[in-house]
Motif scaffolding. Structure first.
Motif, mmCIF file in Angstrom:
data_model
loop_
_atom_site.group_PDB
_atom_site.id
_atom_site.type_symbol
_atom_site.label_atom_id
_atom_site.label_comp_id
_atom_site.label_asym_id
_atom_site.label_seq_id
_atom_site.Cartn_x
_atom_site.Cartn_y
_atom_site.Cartn_z
ATOM 1 N N VAL A 109 58.501 21.900 -4.145
ATOM 2 C CA VAL A 109 59.043 21.975 -2.780
ATOM 3 C C VAL A 109 59.404 23.417 -2.462
ATOM 4 C CG1 VAL A 109 59.904 19.599 -2.726
ATOM 5 C CG2 VAL A 109 61.372 21.410 -3.619
ATOM 6 N N ASP A 110 59.170 23.782 -1.207
ATOM 7 C CA ASP A 110 59.636 25.061 -0.674
ATOM 8 C C ASP A 110 60.853 24.770 0.195
ATOM 9 O OD1 ASP A 110 56.363 26.611 -0.162
ATOM 10 O OD2 ASP A 110 57.619 26.353 -1.964
ATOM 11 N N VAL A 111 61.920 25.509 -0.027
ATOM 12 C CA VAL A 111 63.184 25.220 0.645
ATOM 13 C C VAL A 111 63.675 26.467 1.384
ATOM 14 C CG1 VAL A 111 65.588 24.510 0.341
ATOM 15 C CG2 VAL A 111 63.791 23.512 -1.103
ATOM 16 N N VAL A 112 64.104 26.265 2.633
ATOM 17 C CA VAL A 112 64.768 27.302 3.417
ATOM 18 C C VAL A 112 66.237 26.927 3.515
ATOM 19 C CG1 VAL A 112 64.909 28.471 5.641
ATOM 20 C CG2 VAL A 112 62.682 27.764 4.748
ATOM 21 N N LEU A 113 67.121 27.888 3.153
ATOM 22 C CA LEU A 113 68.552 27.641 3.166
ATOM 23 C C LEU A 113 69.203 28.264 4.389
ATOM 24 C CD1 LEU A 113 69.379 28.480 -0.567
ATOM 25 C CD2 LEU A 113 68.942 26.216 0.409
ATOM 26 N N TYR A 114 70.413 27.772 4.688
ATOM 27 C CA TYR A 114 71.202 28.435 5.718
ATOM 28 C C TYR A 114 71.716 29.770 5.185
ATOM 29 C CZ TYR A 114 71.343 24.230 8.603
ATOM 30 O OH TYR A 114 71.014 23.171 9.388
ATOM 31 N N GLU A 115 71.898 30.723 6.087
ATOM 32 C CA GLU A 115 72.426 32.023 5.687
ATOM 33 C C GLU A 115 73.795 31.852 5.034
ATOM 34 O OE1 GLU A 115 72.550 34.706 8.931
ATOM 35 O OE2 GLU A 115 70.387 35.084 8.945
ATOM 36 N N GLY A 116 74.025 32.614 3.988
ATOM 37 C CA GLY A 116 75.291 32.547 3.277
ATOM 38 C C GLY A 116 75.271 31.649 2.064
ATOM 39 N N ALA A 117 74.256 30.783 1.949
ATOM 40 C CA ALA A 117 74.169 29.886 0.794
ATOM 41 C C ALA A 117 73.701 30.659 -0.426
ATOM 42 C CB ALA A 117 73.220 28.736 1.090
ATOM 43 N N LEU A 170 70.247 18.737 1.229
ATOM 44 C CA LEU A 170 71.659 18.877 0.946
ATOM 45 C C LEU A 170 72.338 19.666 2.061
ATOM 46 C CD1 LEU A 170 71.453 19.654 -2.878
ATOM 47 C CD2 LEU A 170 71.544 17.443 -1.734
ATOM 48 N N ALA A 171 73.651 19.873 1.933
ATOM 49 C CA ALA A 171 74.429 20.453 3.034
ATOM 50 C C ALA A 171 73.940 21.830 3.445
ATOM 51 C CB ALA A 171 75.903 20.508 2.628
ATOM 52 N N ASN A 172 73.499 22.652 2.492
ATOM 53 C CA ASN A 172 73.108 24.035 2.814
ATOM 54 C C ASN A 172 71.608 24.207 2.993
ATOM 55 O OD1 ASN A 172 75.717 25.201 2.793
ATOM 56 N ND2 ASN A 172 75.718 25.141 0.553
ATOM 57 N N VAL A 173 70.862 23.105 3.093
ATOM 58 C CA VAL A 173 69.406 23.175 3.234
ATOM 59 C C VAL A 173 69.040 23.120 4.709
ATOM 60 C CG1 VAL A 173 67.218 22.022 2.743
ATOM 61 C CG2 VAL A 173 68.996 22.175 0.967
ATOM 62 N N TYR A 174 68.301 24.143 5.158
ATOM 63 C CA TYR A 174 67.845 24.191 6.547
ATOM 64 C C TYR A 174 66.546 23.432 6.743
ATOM 65 C CZ TYR A 174 65.953 26.147 10.872
ATOM 66 O OH TYR A 174 65.404 26.305 12.124
ATOM 67 N N ASP A 175 65.579 23.650 5.826
ATOM 68 C CA ASP A 175 64.284 22.983 5.975
ATOM 69 C C ASP A 175 63.645 22.802 4.597
ATOM 70 O OD1 ASP A 175 62.173 21.763 7.201
ATOM 71 O OD2 ASP A 175 61.146 23.621 7.750
ATOM 72 N N VAL A 176 62.782 21.781 4.495
ATOM 73 C CA VAL A 176 62.099 21.471 3.238
ATOM 74 C C VAL A 176 60.632 21.222 3.529
ATOM 75 C CG1 VAL A 176 61.918 19.898 1.274
ATOM 76 C CG2 VAL A 176 64.163 20.442 2.227
ATOM 77 N N THR A 177 59.775 21.786 2.693
ATOM 78 C CA THR A 177 58.337 21.514 2.758
ATOM 79 C C THR A 177 57.889 21.019 1.391
ATOM 80 O OG1 THR A 177 57.984 23.253 4.404
ATOM 81 C CG2 THR A 177 56.052 22.450 3.215
ATOM 82 N N VAL A 178 57.301 19.829 1.358
ATOM 83 C CA VAL A 178 56.824 19.257 0.100
ATOM 84 C C VAL A 178 55.395 19.745 -0.123
ATOM 85 C CG1 VAL A 178 56.328 17.146 -1.182
ATOM 86 C CG2 VAL A 178 58.311 17.234 0.358
ATOM 87 N N ILE A 179 55.196 20.470 -1.194
ATOM 88 C CA ILE A 179 53.879 20.999 -1.545
ATOM 89 C C ILE A 179 53.117 20.006 -2.419
ATOM 90 C CG2 ILE A 179 52.623 22.925 -2.557
ATOM 91 C CD1 ILE A 179 54.300 23.608 -0.045
ATOM 92 N N THR A 229 61.339 26.165 -4.947
ATOM 93 C CA THR A 229 61.229 27.572 -4.566
ATOM 94 C C THR A 229 62.031 27.808 -3.294
ATOM 95 O OG1 THR A 229 59.007 27.704 -5.496
ATOM 96 C CG2 THR A 229 59.645 29.421 -3.919
ATOM 97 N N ILE A 230 62.939 28.782 -3.339
ATOM 98 C CA ILE A 230 63.702 29.151 -2.152
ATOM 99 C C ILE A 230 62.882 30.198 -1.411
ATOM 100 C CG2 ILE A 230 65.890 30.048 -1.274
ATOM 101 C CD1 ILE A 230 66.080 27.379 -2.787
ATOM 102 N N THR A 231 62.407 29.858 -0.246
ATOM 103 C CA THR A 231 61.485 30.735 0.481
ATOM 104 C C THR A 231 62.151 31.591 1.543
ATOM 105 O OG1 THR A 231 60.965 28.972 2.055
ATOM 106 C CG2 THR A 231 59.556 29.154 0.102
ATOM 107 N N GLY A 232 63.414 31.347 1.845
ATOM 108 C CA GLY A 232 64.076 32.165 2.860
ATOM 109 C C GLY A 232 65.396 31.560 3.301
ATOM 110 N N PHE A 233 65.991 32.232 4.329
ATOM 111 C CA PHE A 233 67.261 31.810 4.890
ATOM 112 C C PHE A 233 67.154 31.764 6.401
ATOM 113 C CE2 PHE A 233 68.042 33.669 0.790
ATOM 114 C CZ PHE A 233 69.033 32.872 0.221
ATOM 115 N N ASN A 234 67.986 30.976 7.038
ATOM 116 C CA ASN A 234 67.949 30.837 8.484
ATOM 117 C C ASN A 234 69.369 30.599 8.988
ATOM 118 O OD1 ASN A 234 67.566 29.540 11.227
ATOM 119 N ND2 ASN A 234 65.432 29.967 10.684
ATOM 120 N N ARG A 235 69.700 31.201 10.133
ATOM 121 C CA ARG A 235 71.030 31.021 10.711
ATOM 122 C C ARG A 235 71.241 29.595 11.216
ATOM 123 N NH1 ARG A 235 71.962 35.462 15.164
ATOM 124 N NH2 ARG A 235 69.986 34.542 15.848
ATOM 125 N N GLY A 236 70.128 28.917 11.574
ATOM 126 C CA GLY A 236 70.250 27.540 12.091
ATOM 127 C C GLY A 236 70.539 27.518 13.537
#
Length: 367
Positions: free
Chosen positions: A282-290, A329-338, A360-367
């Motif tokens: 999975v590729d995961v985008v987190l919220y900023e600050g996580a 989870l709480a700090n996850v902005y987006d998920v892509t299943v590879i 894999t953490i692919t980036g961060f996003n303010r949301g």
């Protein structure tokens, strides 16, 4: 006291009285005399203890079907797939006689007739259409009230029409009423509970084969039972081992093919399940600050639990959207299943086996 009735706790009043008196005298440091107030209090305490012990013994006997009564007896019966038989309605056949020259007549379902004494009322159980050429018609009826009270009415004694019908001139029963019964008694239910094990004389059903197969070896965590061709029973066990031990298959075959288990026409086959490997990426985008390290570990742990849960049963599909949902989870902005690239459909003879989990953490996003 009946020696056949079990006693779980001693309830002899003399024994209890002696024990209580000895303890009280030890605490007081003196002997208690019969006329002293302490003896009167002691008598009351022993009396209350006897009441409690009698209630306890009576309650414990309720756990044994030989001594149990309703409603506890009904719960015990449910353990062997038996229900108390309800009251049944008495029935008979009544003959309706029609007048000459009638046309087509409908005797509707629920038409009421009663006994001469008016104590028993019966109803027709189906619509009856009487053609013009027919003068009499026989109809089955059942009593309004279930129980034995409506039994035993001799022919000709059910002769009152409570719901008058055009062209119907006479009604009477042509046989004796019977078949009514009261609710099954405790004693009758106890007898059926005692005989209940005889209904499981052979496997036969899927549930029975599951029971016997799971009882063959403690390593088995799940079992699939199917019949790929008539007369053949395929039993596939799942264990925690990557490869199903041959002993487990032998144990299942020996238990399920025994003459007192297997129906004569069944051929039992015990086979190992098929492993279906897959990876989770999975590729995961987190919220900023996580924190990436913390979140990656948390998501990996959740996915490991998911994979283990799926591994514990046969025939559980691997669905991509379910994997994505687990990662949110709480700090996850987006998920892509590879991987898996598509949903994995697992048959009852297969189990899914996750070979790797990659987050894999692919980036961060303010949301």
């Amino acid at each position: 006291m009946d020696n056949n009735i079990p006693t779980f706790i001693e309830r002899d009043p003399e024994v209890i009285q002696a024990e209580c008196k000895a303890k009280l005298e030890e605490l007081l440091g003196r002997e208690i005399q019969p006329a002293q107030v302490e003896q009167l209090i002691l008598n009351f305490v022993v009396y209350r203890e006897l009441l409690l012990l009698n209630r306890f013994n009576a309650g414990m006997r309720q756990m044994l079907y030989q001594f149990s009564t309703a409603p506890i007896l009904d719960y015990i019966a449910a353990l062997v797939a038996i229900e108390r038989l309800p009251a049944a309605r008495a029935g008979c056949t009544v003959r309706f006689t029609l007048v000459d020259g009638h046309g087509t007549v409908l005797i509707p379902e629920g038409t009421r007739v009663s006994s001469i004494d008016g104590a028993a009322i019966f109803r027709t159980i189906a619509d009856i259409v009487v053609n013009p050429a027919i003068q009499t018609v026989d109809v089955a009826v059942l009593a309004d009230i279930a129980g034995k009270g409506s039994n035993g009415y001799a022919p000709g004694t059910i002769s009152k029409i409570l719901d008058p019908l055009a062209f119907v001139s006479l009604v009477e029963n042509i046989d004796t009423t019977g078949g009514g019964s009261d609710v099954e008694t405790d004693e009758q239910l106890r007898g059926r509970i005692k005989l209940a094990p005889s209904q499981y004389s052979s496997a036969g059903s899927r549930a029975s084969y599951l029971f016997y197969a799971k009882s063959a070896n403690a390593l088995i965590t799940d079992v699939s039972v199917s019949s790929p061709i008539p007369g053949t029973v395929l039993i596939v066990p799942l264990t925690e081992s990557e490869v199903t031990p041959a002993q487990v298959l032998d144990d299942i075959y020996n238990v399920c093919s025994a003459e007192n288990v297997r129906p004569l026409t069944d051929t039992v086959i015990a086979a190992a399940p098929t492993r279906k490997d897959y990876e989770i990426k999975v590729d995961v985008v987190l919220y900023e600050g996580a924190d990436a390290t913390t979140e990656r570990a948390a998501i990996t742990g959740v996915l490991e639990e998911y994979a283990q849960e799926k591994r514990g049963k046969l025939g559980l599909d691997i669905i991509r959207s379910h994997i994505a949902q687990k990662c949110r989870l709480a700090n996850v902005y987006d998920v892509t299943v590879i991987s898996p690239a598509e949903n994995l459909i697992i048959t009852d003879e297969q189990f899914p086996n996750c070979t790797a989990i990659n987050v894999t953490i692919t980036g961060f996003n303010r949301g």
